[in-house]
Each structure stands twice: as structure tokens, then as C-alpha cells.
Design an enzyme around this catalytic site. Structure first.
Site, short mmCIF file in Angstrom:
data_model
loop_
_atom_site.label_atom_id
_atom_site.label_comp_id
_atom_site.label_asym_id
_atom_site.label_seq_id
_atom_site.Cartn_x
_atom_site.Cartn_y
_atom_site.Cartn_z
N TYR A 1 -54.93 79.95 91.83
CA TYR A 1 -53.16 79.88 92.74
C TYR A 1 -53.70 81.60 94.07
O TYR A 1 -53.06 81.48 94.47
CB TYR A 1 -52.57 80.12 92.55
CG TYR A 1 -51.87 78.49 91.28
CD1 TYR A 1 -53.45 78.56 89.84
CD2 TYR A 1 -51.67 77.61 92.07
CE1 TYR A 1 -52.74 76.85 89.87
CE2 TYR A 1 -51.68 76.03 91.39
CZ TYR A 1 -52.11 75.78 90.27
OH TYR A 1 -52.13 74.73 89.99
N LYS B 1 -57.31 80.39 77.15
CA LYS B 1 -58.74 80.38 76.95
C LYS B 1 -59.71 81.15 76.47
O LYS B 1 -60.97 81.32 77.65
CB LYS B 1 -59.60 79.53 77.70
CG LYS B 1 -60.50 78.06 78.04
CD LYS B 1 -60.54 77.12 76.43
CE LYS B 1 -62.13 76.84 77.19
NZ LYS B 1 -61.91 75.01 75.83
N ASP C 1 -56.58 73.90 75.40
CA ASP C 1 -57.20 72.25 75.44
C ASP C 1 -56.48 72.09 73.71
O ASP C 1 -56.24 70.18 74.02
CB ASP C 1 -58.58 72.03 75.11
CG ASP C 1 -59.76 73.37 74.65
OD1 ASP C 1 -58.88 74.37 74.44
OD2 ASP C 1 -60.41 72.59 74.16
N ASP D 1 -49.07 74.92 85.07
CA ASP D 1 -48.39 74.14 86.19
C ASP D 1 -48.78 72.20 86.02
O ASP D 1 -48.17 71.39 85.36
CB ASP D 1 -49.82 73.76 86.82
CG ASP D 1 -49.49 73.20 88.42
OD1 ASP D 1 -48.62 72.55 88.12
OD2 ASP D 1 -50.30 73.54 89.69
#
Ligand code: NAD
Length: 335
Positions: free
Chosen positions: A123, A170, A203, A227
Site C-alpha cells: 500500500y 508469509k 494462507d 485488509d
């Protein structure tokens, strides 16, 4: 008397804001609203979607309540929401997701809080074309921003008697950027031995939240995962119509619902004002008005449980204003 900057927002913004002001007024807490413009209305009036006066008002009052703002997709100006968060260094995006009886959802008694880093990651808006047929967007993660967001999550947990903080990442694939976030999270966590700390790959976290949401409490993560997972959490408790949020920095805080401006419903007196009303409750709590904030949350819970004066998304036929009035009436009668 609290002085608060008020941004009505685009699309359904003015309708949900009007319903919310009725509810805040019913608490008896005195708020002097200073209206400021942003988004489509500001572009028309001032030639820019984010006028200097609006930023100055927020910097002066230090607290703002804001309806959603439309962001043109693909081309056009960049998100004003993102610009506001960056300009005011509102680095922590707090998104609670709590079950309310009466709101249709496969789960009960969910009480989760997503703490989303709000200033960097993908972002940061650093992107460019590489020739004509490729585009590059840069993911930025810094130790400083990771440190303060994880600290914010632990401080929030401490103040609100929460038992656990989960860092979401991640780092198995993004070894440098998410690796830095995770390493920083571990070192901050070590300073809060009384609060349990755990790590989840994003995930797996998405699946776990759907299968076993009760295992989680406060979750802290970089911007993009926050988000996405905060919308997932909103979905667990009945959707965007009931999801509030706060954007908090060291000096300024800006409160807004998680949902967007839903332009197709603009002016129809149709959408659910609950997310905006619960957002105002978060704001009142931040202003030290704990009693008024809890009274609003109880009033919302009663109206939702009764299910008589609720909007279409909750299976009812009440309009935005009528649902706002019903909540305001409960606030007054609970005084
Ligand atoms: P959206 O949240 O505006 O709407 C998606 C759908 O969710 C709506 O069509 C509606 O069915 C439902 N919905 C949303 N709010 C609701 C409410 N209060 N009551 C009942 N149902 C509700 O998302 P979108 O369509 O992806 O985005 C529309 C615009 O809003 C875009 O320009 C987007 O950039 C902007 N947006 C702004 C913010 C913000 O200001 N913080 C956040 C998200 C999206």
C-alpha cells in the site's frame, strides 16, 4: 465538549453519518463537529479530493469520524483513505469483529480483533510500468513500522485483557520482507511474557479463521493481509454492515466503518448504519467516554437481537434512518 472533525464521505456516507449523529446525540456526550470535505465532494468544490483544510482540521482536533470515500478503480486519483492514513501517520488499523445475536452468521460468540499495519507494505503505492507489458509494485516492510504495530497489538491486548496475540505473515516465501516483520514481532513479543504469542502463515490463517475462529483473539499483520483477513472476519460475524474500525497514530485517530461507499445504494435510505454507529462507539471510548460507548454497543445489540427495525442485509425492511432512530431510542432508555 469534544471537538471532532467530521467527514461525511461519498455514496452512502451522508446517510449513515446522519443516523450515527442521532445516536451520539442520544448519549448526551457533547461533541462539537467540525465538518471537513474529502473525496468526490471535495474534488468538485476545491479541485482536489483531499484539501489542505481537511488535513489541518484533523491535525488540530486530533480525532475524526469519517464516512466511506469512493476510490476510482484503475485510473484516477489514488485512495484518499490511504492518503489520510499516510499523511497523519495513522499506523494502526484496528478492526474488531464481534458476534451479535440476531445477525445471521454460522458462528456464535466470536470476538476477534485484527490489528493491521496501515502505512506500508504494497500500500506504499510505489509502482511503475516496466516497458509496456509489465508492471512492478513494491512491497515495503520496515523494522520501525513492524515494531510499532506489533507493540500496539500487545498494548491493546494488555489494556483490554486479551490473552493472545497471533502474528500473521508469509515469511516462508517472502523471506526478507515478511521475514523482517516476523523477526521484529518475535522480539516485541518477548517483552510481553504474560500474553501468549503465536505465529501463523497467512494462507493457513485464512483457513483456520473459517474452521476454528474461536481459537484466535488479537491478530497483527502487514497491511495487505490485514485488509483481506479483516473482511473475512467481518464475514464471520455477519458482514460489512456491522464492522467498525479505527485508524490510530501517536497523536491523531480517525474512525471509519470497514465497508466502502456502496454507490449503488446512495440516497436510497437502505443500507445498514450499524458499522458506522459502532465506529462512533469506538471513537467515544477513545475519547474516554466509556459509559456512552458501552451504552451504544448495548443498544445496537438489543436492536439486532429484536430484529424488528433492521435493514435489508439483516433480513429486515427498515431504512437507514429508522434503524438509527431505533438505536438512539434504546440509548436514551438505557440511560
Ligand atoms: P462496499 O463496501 O462499498 O460495498 C460492497 C457491498 O457490500 C455493497 O454493494 C453492499 O451490498 C454491501 N454493503 C456495504 N456497506 C453496507 C452497509 N452499510 N449496509 C449494507 N450493505 C452494505 O465495497 P465496494 O463496492 O468494493 O467499494 C465501493 C467504493 O468504496 C469503492 O470506490 C471503494 O474504493 C470504496 N471503499 C472505501 C472504503 C473507505 O472509505 N474506508 C473502504 C472500502 C471501499
Amino acid at each position: 465538549m469534544h471537538k471532532v472533525t467530521l467527514i461525511q464521505g461519498d455514496g452512502i456516507g451522508p446517510e449513515i453519518v446522519a443516523a450515527t449523529l442521532t445516536v451520539v446525540e442520544a448519549t448526551g456526550v457533547k461533541v462539537a463537529w467540525e465538518e471537513a470535505s474529502a473525496g468526490e465532494e471535495a474534488l468538485e468544490k476545491y479541485g482536489t479530493p483531499l484539501p489542505e483544510e481537511t488535513l489541518a482540521s484533523l491535525q488540530k482536533n486530533k480525532v475524526g469520524l469519517k464516512g466511506p470515500l469512493t476510490t476510482p478503480i484503475g485510473s484516477g486519483y489514488r485512495s484518499i483513505n490511504v492518503a489520510l492514513r499516510k499523511a497523519l501517520d495513522l499506523y494502526a488499523n484496528l478492526r474488531p469483529a464481534k458476534s451479535y445475536p440476531g445477525v445471521n452468521s454460522p458462528y456464535r460468540e466470536i470476538d476477534l480483533v485484527v490489528v493491521r499495519e496501515n502505512t506500508e507494505d504494497l500500500y506504499a503505492g510505489v509502482e511503475h510500468m516496466v516497458g509496456l507489458d509489465a508492471a512492478e509494485s513494491i512491497k515495503i516492510i520496515t523494522r520501525r513500522a513492524s515494531e510499532r504495530i506489533v507493540r500496539y497489538a500487545f498494548e491493546y491486548a494488555r489494556q483490554h485483557n486479551r490473552r493472545k496475540v497471533t502474528a500473521v505473515h508469509k515469511a516462508n516465501i517472502l523471506k526478507l520482507s515478511d521475514g523482517l516483520f516476523l523477526e521484529t514481532a518475535r522480539s516485541v513479543a518477548a517483552q510481553y511474557p504474560e500474553i501468549e504469542f503465536e505465529e501463523r502463515i497467512v494462507d493457513n490463517m485464512a483457513m483456520q479463521l473459517v474452521q476454528k475462529p474461536h481459537l484466535y483473539d488479537v491478530m497483527v499483520m502487514p497491511n495487505l493481509y490485514g485488509d483481506i483477513l479483516s473482511d473475512l472476519c467481518a464475514g464471520l460475524v455477519g458482514g460489512l454492515g456491522v464492522a467498525p474500525s479505527a485508524n490510530v497514530g501517536d497523536t491523531v485517530a480517525l474512525f471509519e466503518p470497514v465497508h466502502g461507499s456502496a454507490p449503488k445504494y446512495r440516497g436510497e435510505d437502505k443500507v445498514n448504519p450499524t458499522a458506522m454507529i459502532l465506529t462512533a462507539a469506538l471513537m467515544l471510548r477513545y475519547l474516554g467516554e466509556e459509559e456512552a460507548a458501552s451504552r451504544i454497543e448495548r443498544a445496537v445489540a438489543e436492536v439486532l437481537r429484536e430484529g424488528k427495525t433492521v435493514t435489508y442485509d439483516l433480513g429486515g425492511s427498515a431504512g437507514t434512518a429508522a434503524m438509527g432512530r431505533a438505536i438512539a431510542d434504546k440509548v436514551r432508555s438505557n440511560r
